[in-house]
Design a protein around this motif. Structure first.
Motif, mmCIF file in Angstrom:
data_model
loop_
_atom_site.group_PDB
_atom_site.id
_atom_site.type_symbol
_atom_site.label_atom_id
_atom_site.label_comp_id
_atom_site.label_asym_id
_atom_site.label_seq_id
_atom_site.Cartn_x
_atom_site.Cartn_y
_atom_site.Cartn_z
ATOM 1 N N ILE A 120 0.863 -1.186 0.000
ATOM 2 C CA ILE A 120 0.000 0.000 0.000
ATOM 3 C C ILE A 120 0.899 1.234 0.000
ATOM 4 C CG2 ILE A 120 -1.743 1.299 1.267
ATOM 5 C CD1 ILE A 120 -2.661 -1.403 2.464
ATOM 6 N N VAL A 121 0.674 2.110 -0.965
ATOM 7 C CA VAL A 121 1.555 3.263 -1.176
ATOM 8 C C VAL A 121 0.849 4.551 -0.769
ATOM 9 C CG1 VAL A 121 2.715 4.660 -2.932
ATOM 10 C CG2 VAL A 121 2.835 2.157 -3.032
ATOM 11 N N THR A 122 1.551 5.364 0.012
ATOM 12 C CA THR A 122 1.144 6.754 0.228
ATOM 13 C C THR A 122 2.319 7.635 -0.180
ATOM 14 O OG1 THR A 122 1.934 6.850 2.511
ATOM 15 C CG2 THR A 122 -0.321 6.054 2.168
ATOM 16 N N ASP A 123 2.134 8.913 -0.105
ATOM 17 C CA ASP A 123 3.201 9.824 -0.535
ATOM 18 C C ASP A 123 4.263 9.908 0.564
ATOM 19 O OD1 ASP A 123 4.704 11.570 -1.942
ATOM 20 O OD2 ASP A 123 3.312 13.265 -1.832
ATOM 21 N N GLY A 124 5.268 9.039 0.475
ATOM 22 C CA GLY A 124 6.364 9.059 1.434
ATOM 23 C C GLY A 124 6.439 7.838 2.334
ATOM 24 N N HIS A 125 5.416 6.986 2.305
ATOM 25 C CA HIS A 125 5.413 5.809 3.172
ATOM 26 C C HIS A 125 4.775 4.640 2.437
ATOM 27 C CE1 HIS A 125 6.486 8.324 6.635
ATOM 28 N NE2 HIS A 125 5.588 9.182 6.194
ATOM 29 N N TYR A 126 4.960 3.437 2.999
ATOM 30 C CA TYR A 126 4.281 2.277 2.432
ATOM 31 C C TYR A 126 4.002 1.259 3.530
ATOM 32 C CZ TYR A 126 8.660 -0.482 2.505
ATOM 33 O OH TYR A 126 9.786 -1.164 2.890
ATOM 34 N N PHE A 127 3.049 0.374 3.249
ATOM 35 C CA PHE A 127 2.772 -0.778 4.102
ATOM 36 C C PHE A 127 2.950 -2.030 3.263
ATOM 37 C CE2 PHE A 127 0.030 -4.191 5.535
ATOM 38 C CZ PHE A 127 0.311 -4.257 6.895
ATOM 39 N N SER A 128 3.666 -3.008 3.800
ATOM 40 C CA SER A 128 3.929 -4.266 3.105
ATOM 41 C C SER A 128 3.334 -5.433 3.888
ATOM 42 C CB SER A 128 5.431 -4.485 2.923
ATOM 43 O OG SER A 128 5.723 -5.844 2.615
ATOM 44 N N TYR A 129 2.461 -6.191 3.242
ATOM 45 C CA TYR A 129 1.924 -7.389 3.883
ATOM 46 C C TYR A 129 3.031 -8.409 4.130
ATOM 47 C CZ TYR A 129 -3.036 -6.173 3.577
ATOM 48 O OH TYR A 129 -4.269 -5.575 3.765
ATOM 49 N N ARG A 130 4.005 -8.491 3.210
ATOM 50 C CA ARG A 130 5.100 -9.444 3.368
ATOM 51 C C ARG A 130 5.974 -9.069 4.559
ATOM 52 N NH1 ARG A 130 5.954 -14.437 1.962
ATOM 53 N NH2 ARG A 130 5.008 -13.936 -0.076
ATOM 54 N N GLU A 131 6.367 -7.815 4.637
ATOM 55 C CA GLU A 131 7.225 -7.384 5.740
ATOM 56 C C GLU A 131 6.501 -7.462 7.088
ATOM 57 O OE1 GLU A 131 10.171 -4.249 3.384
ATOM 58 O OE2 GLU A 131 8.680 -3.482 4.802
ATOM 59 N N SER A 132 5.189 -7.344 7.044
ATOM 60 C CA SER A 132 4.407 -7.413 8.288
ATOM 61 C C SER A 132 4.065 -8.847 8.685
ATOM 62 C CB SER A 132 3.109 -6.613 8.136
ATOM 63 O OG SER A 132 3.388 -5.255 7.839
ATOM 64 N N GLY A 133 4.538 -9.818 7.888
ATOM 65 C CA GLY A 133 4.297 -11.218 8.201
ATOM 66 C C GLY A 133 2.880 -11.675 7.963
ATOM 67 N N ARG A 134 2.165 -10.972 7.082
ATOM 68 C CA ARG A 134 0.748 -11.306 6.871
ATOM 69 C C ARG A 134 0.506 -12.030 5.547
ATOM 70 N NH1 ARG A 134 -2.385 -5.922 8.947
ATOM 71 N NH2 ARG A 134 -4.197 -7.221 8.409
ATOM 72 N N ILE A 135 1.591 -12.391 4.864
ATOM 73 C CA ILE A 135 1.510 -13.269 3.686
ATOM 74 C C ILE A 135 2.447 -14.461 3.932
ATOM 75 C CG2 ILE A 135 2.028 -13.545 1.243
ATOM 76 C CD1 ILE A 135 1.248 -10.725 0.763
#
Length: 239
Positions: free
Chosen positions: A224-239
């Motif tokens: 998930i992309v915002t202007d300057g940040h992101y959220f990763s399901y992989r990095e968060s251990g949710r995939i």
């Protein structure tokens, strides 16, 4: 005994290419098996389209290739007038053959396209942020990759409102199969700037994961992309 002076009747047994068995016709053969399955003469026959009243296009190109030692490099050195010596090769066909040979030379001089490596969430973010940073509605993109995480194709499959977008899993899988995808990542933006995934994002991610499992495609991440940040399901251990 044949009577002296009598004319011998000659039957023209030449078949046009469209009279050949369908599996032997160059165009149909390429569509079915791909260009690598065709001979040089068949590929050139597709370009010129037709031969002469006495010779089909494939036979004509076999004869021309034979005269240049069956060497495409030699054919590429032939001039307009060299090609026009052959019955069935007029100015338009000669120019078409010369253009094809020239494109072949230019391709040899080009470097292979460098495909982006999207093997991590950070790399996905850096690739997609310039595309999504100024969007005022959500867009959902799929990133189709080979087994080395190199990008094959990126496709926007949906765009919607400020806070949600409707995504059809079937479209994702269709694009992945058509591109012979080995690894799939997906990405969408949150125009609000909030990087936290919604429940709808979670449900969609799980549906994509299950579909990838069925198709034996590795689902690498949902970013998930915002202007300057992101959220990763992989990095968060949710995939």
């Amino acid at each position: 005994m044949k009577q002296a002076g009598a004319e011998e009747k000659v039957t023209d047994t030449k078949l046009n290419i469209n009279q050949w068995a369908e599996e032997d016709r160059p165009r149909e053969k390429m569509e079915r098996l791909g260009p690598q399955a065709l001979s040089d003469a068949e590929l050139l026959a597709i370009l010129i389209g037709s031969g002469s009243p006495k010779e089909d296009a494939v036979s004509l190109m076999k004869r021309i290739l034979s005269d240049c030692g069956n060497n495409l490099n030699t054919l590429g050195k032939w001039s307009f007038h060299d090609l026009c010596r052959y019955n069935g090769v007029g100015p338009a066909k000669a120019i078409t053959i010369m253009a094809a040979c020239e494109l072949g030379k230019r391709r040899q001089q080009e470097k292979a396209e460098e495909r982006p490596d999207l093997g991590t969430a950070t790399k996905i973010y850096n690739h997609m942020h310039p595309i999504l940073q100024d969007k005022d509605v959500e867009e959902f993109w799929i990133l189709l990759m080979n087994q080395n995480h190199r990008l094959i194709k990126e496709v926007c499959i949906a765009h919607g409102g400020i806070s949600e977008v409707s995504v059809d899993i079937r479209i994702i899988m269709r694009e992945a199969v058509l591109c012979s995808t080995t690894i799939l990542a997906v990405c969408h933006n949150h125009p609000s700037g909030n990087i936290r995934p919604s429940q709808a994002d979670n449900d969609l991610t799980e549906s994509i994961r299950r579909a990838c499992d069925v198709m034996r495609i590795h689902f690498s991440d949902h970013v998930i992309v915002t202007d300057g940040h992101y959220f990763s399901y992989r990095e968060s251990g949710r995939i």
